[in-house]
Design a protein around this motif. Structure first.
Motif, mmCIF file in Angstrom:
data_model
loop_
_atom_site.group_PDB
_atom_site.id
_atom_site.type_symbol
_atom_site.label_atom_id
_atom_site.label_comp_id
_atom_site.label_asym_id
_atom_site.label_seq_id
_atom_site.Cartn_x
_atom_site.Cartn_y
_atom_site.Cartn_z
ATOM 1 N N THR A 178 -13.689 21.927 -0.745
ATOM 2 C CA THR A 178 -13.454 20.651 -1.716
ATOM 3 C C THR A 178 -12.154 19.894 -1.904
ATOM 4 O O THR A 178 -11.364 18.439 -1.414
ATOM 5 N N THR A 179 -10.925 20.419 -1.581
ATOM 6 C CA THR A 179 -9.201 20.099 -0.957
ATOM 7 C C THR A 179 -9.037 19.877 0.489
ATOM 8 O O THR A 179 -8.590 18.663 0.979
ATOM 9 N N GLU A 180 -10.001 20.217 1.185
ATOM 10 C CA GLU A 180 -10.300 19.494 2.535
ATOM 11 C C GLU A 180 -10.604 17.925 2.542
ATOM 12 O O GLU A 180 -10.231 17.153 3.394
ATOM 13 N N VAL A 181 -11.772 17.729 1.876
ATOM 14 C CA VAL A 181 -12.603 16.183 1.908
ATOM 15 C C VAL A 181 -11.411 15.574 0.934
ATOM 16 O O VAL A 181 -11.296 14.318 1.412
ATOM 17 N N ALA A 182 -10.907 15.949 0.462
ATOM 18 C CA ALA A 182 -10.238 15.541 -0.748
ATOM 19 C C ALA A 182 -8.558 14.691 0.324
ATOM 20 O O ALA A 182 -8.047 13.847 0.265
ATOM 21 N N ILE A 183 -8.458 15.755 1.164
ATOM 22 C CA ILE A 183 -6.718 15.729 2.236
ATOM 23 C C ILE A 183 -7.362 14.267 3.603
ATOM 24 O O ILE A 183 -6.628 13.677 3.263
ATOM 25 N N LEU A 184 -8.992 14.445 3.640
ATOM 26 C CA LEU A 184 -9.500 13.317 4.468
ATOM 27 C C LEU A 184 -9.909 12.007 3.299
ATOM 28 O O LEU A 184 -10.079 10.608 4.184
ATOM 29 N N ALA A 185 -10.049 11.626 2.197
ATOM 30 C CA ALA A 185 -10.551 10.623 1.212
ATOM 31 C C ALA A 185 -9.679 9.502 1.856
ATOM 32 O O ALA A 185 -9.989 8.863 2.115
ATOM 33 N N PRO A 186 -8.545 9.297 2.033
ATOM 34 C CA PRO A 186 -7.515 8.524 2.302
ATOM 35 C C PRO A 186 -7.668 7.434 3.106
ATOM 36 O O PRO A 186 -8.320 6.951 3.455
ATOM 37 N N LEU A 187 -8.138 8.929 4.377
ATOM 38 C CA LEU A 187 -8.457 7.985 5.659
ATOM 39 C C LEU A 187 -10.155 7.683 5.837
ATOM 40 O O LEU A 187 -10.197 6.259 6.525
ATOM 41 N N ALA A 188 -10.885 8.533 4.858
ATOM 42 C CA ALA A 188 -12.024 7.138 4.439
ATOM 43 C C ALA A 188 -12.178 6.113 3.866
ATOM 44 O O ALA A 188 -12.936 5.316 4.509
ATOM 45 N N LEU A 189 -11.481 6.354 2.928
ATOM 46 C CA LEU A 189 -11.700 4.807 2.286
ATOM 47 C C LEU A 189 -10.603 4.184 2.523
ATOM 48 O O LEU A 189 -11.332 2.752 2.516
ATOM 49 N N GLY A 190 -9.866 4.526 3.275
ATOM 50 C CA GLY A 190 -9.132 3.217 4.583
ATOM 51 C C GLY A 190 -9.970 2.863 5.582
ATOM 52 O O GLY A 190 -10.275 1.223 5.328
ATOM 53 N N TRP A 191 -10.094 4.042 6.024
ATOM 54 C CA TRP A 191 -11.934 2.908 7.029
ATOM 55 C C TRP A 191 -13.016 2.028 6.218
ATOM 56 O O TRP A 191 -13.188 0.853 7.418
ATOM 57 N N LEU A 192 -13.369 2.226 5.128
ATOM 58 C CA LEU A 192 -14.530 2.010 4.858
ATOM 59 C C LEU A 192 -13.761 0.439 3.845
ATOM 60 O O LEU A 192 -14.315 -0.810 4.520
ATOM 61 N N ALA A 193 -12.598 0.022 3.892
ATOM 62 C CA ALA A 193 -11.689 -0.973 2.952
ATOM 63 C C ALA A 193 -12.056 -1.728 4.370
ATOM 64 O O ALA A 193 -11.838 -3.278 4.243
ATOM 65 N N PHE A 194 -11.078 -1.192 5.757
ATOM 66 C CA PHE A 194 -11.150 -2.346 7.088
ATOM 67 C C PHE A 194 -12.814 -2.557 7.464
ATOM 68 O O PHE A 194 -12.833 -3.762 7.975
ATOM 69 N N VAL A 195 -13.525 -1.786 7.036
ATOM 70 C CA VAL A 195 -15.352 -2.655 7.437
ATOM 71 C C VAL A 195 -15.479 -3.730 6.588
ATOM 72 O O VAL A 195 -15.988 -4.768 6.894
ATOM 73 N N HIS A 196 -15.303 -2.944 5.149
ATOM 74 C CA HIS A 196 -16.246 -3.837 4.247
ATOM 75 C C HIS A 196 -15.398 -5.375 3.815
ATOM 76 O O HIS A 196 -15.726 -6.640 3.841
ATOM 77 N N LEU A 197 -13.251 -4.750 3.837
ATOM 78 C CA LEU A 197 -12.448 -6.447 3.676
ATOM 79 C C LEU A 197 -12.432 -7.198 5.275
ATOM 80 O O LEU A 197 -12.005 -8.419 4.764
ATOM 81 N N GLY A 198 -11.893 -5.709 5.705
ATOM 82 C CA GLY A 198 -10.890 -6.756 6.628
ATOM 83 C C GLY A 198 -12.093 -7.127 7.764
ATOM 84 O O GLY A 198 -11.682 -8.009 8.574
ATOM 85 N N GLN A 199 -13.929 -6.667 8.438
ATOM 86 C CA GLN A 199 -14.231 -7.274 8.723
ATOM 87 C C GLN A 199 -15.362 -7.616 8.306
ATOM 88 O O GLN A 199 -16.408 -8.813 9.335
#
Length: 305
Positions: A178-199
């Motif tokens: 859970t801690t590991e995916v929490a650490i990765l979550a900002p990167l995941a959110l950032g990428w999905l924001a780029f894909v959905h909103l940026g592209q």
């Protein structure tokens, strides 16, 4: 049902889910692997965090993140497992599931080498032979196929680094993941924001079936880990080690029988060498475990006398 039988069934369940996971990721082959990885990270976090919240243990994740030492080690393990997940998803999409299964076969031998490098552990003669056979197998593939089997090597190496980073951690498996995916979550959110909103793209929310499959990545990541943790507490480590070969075997069968990936002479020879190496390695480990158990029994008998 006895604890040992329940543990064995749980181990079979965990390895079966892992081993058949290529079938699931093949259904997501139309989605870019980074997008799949981002969803897997976020839905895993949602599932694990909900589980810990219901059990009143979510504060353990917060405490883990406040510890600089634990946060550093889990950042390394998070990056390693994320790389492993990405390459596995990618290997399914580019029709290299056979090579991926080979990576999980050679992982125990890579882990032995990492133990030598990181902790100065000594290899037994049998382990030296097993590692040498694995090296020959990789060389055969590199020479016959004209390229190094990078999927196999990187999968084995990232999984080995993941285990190395988590070695001797005192926190539970669910809390650490859970801690590991929490650490990765900002990167995941950032990428999905780029894909959905940026592209202006993204799959989630546009296709009901694929959106449901992406959400399923959370439980499919969590369930085998929970089963594995349950099994590890109830059956011998030697049994755990042997049962884990069920995972790459099922992946191999998915690749060759379901996906119909090519399996020629060079692959057959490489796999034969790896299977021989694993047989030697596992046999040596089982023998060593049996020797330790007999010594423990004798020691206990001597104390009673």
């Amino acid at each position: 049902m006895t604890d040992a039988r329940a543990g064995l069934l749980a181990m079979i369940g965990a390895c079966t889910i892992w081993g058949l996971s290529p079938l699931y990721y093949k259904l997501l082959a139309s989605i870019p692997p980074l997008e799949v990885l981002a969803h897997r990270t976020l839905w895993s976090l949602a599932f694990f965090a909900s589980l810990l919240f219901l059990r009143g243990r979510i504060a353990e994740v917060e405490a883990t993140l406040r510890s600089s030492e634990l946060r550093r080690r889990l950042t390394v393990s998070a990056l390693a497992i994320s790389s492993n997940w990405f390459l596995f998803i990618y290997s399914i999409q580019i029709a290299r599931a056979t090579e991926a299964s080979l990576g999980y076969y050679i992982f125990p031998l890579v882990a032995v080498l990492l133990g030598v490098v990181a902790f100065g552990e000594r290899l037994t003669r049998t382990e030296i032979v097993a590692v040498a056979l694995a090296a020959v197998a990789v060389t055969v593939l590199a020479v016959r196929e004209g390229q190094v089997p990078y999927v196999s090597l990187v999968l084995a190496m990232t999984f080995g680094i993941y285990g190395l980073a988590k070695k001797r951690l005192t926190i539970g498996a669910v809390v650490s993941v859970t801690t590991e995916v929490a650490i990765l979550a900002p990167l995941a959110l950032g990428w999905l924001a780029f894909v959905h909103l940026g592209q202006g793209g993204g799959t989630f929310g546009h296709d009901l079936a694929l959106s449901g499959l992406l959400m399923l990545s959370g439980p499919l990541t969590a369930l085998p880990l929970i089963l594995f943790s349950f099994a590890s507490q109830r059956i011998a480590l030697s049994t755990v080690g042997l049962m884990q070969y069920l995972n790459p075997t099922l992946q191999f069968l998915c690749a060759t029988l379901v996906f119909r990936e090519p399996f020629g002479l060079s692959q057959a020879l490489a796999f034969a060498l790896i299977w021989t190496a694993l047989a030697l390695y596992s046999g040596a480990r089982l023998s060593a475990d049996a020797t330790r158990r007999r010594a423990a029994v004798r020691s206990s008998t001597d104390v009673q006398d």
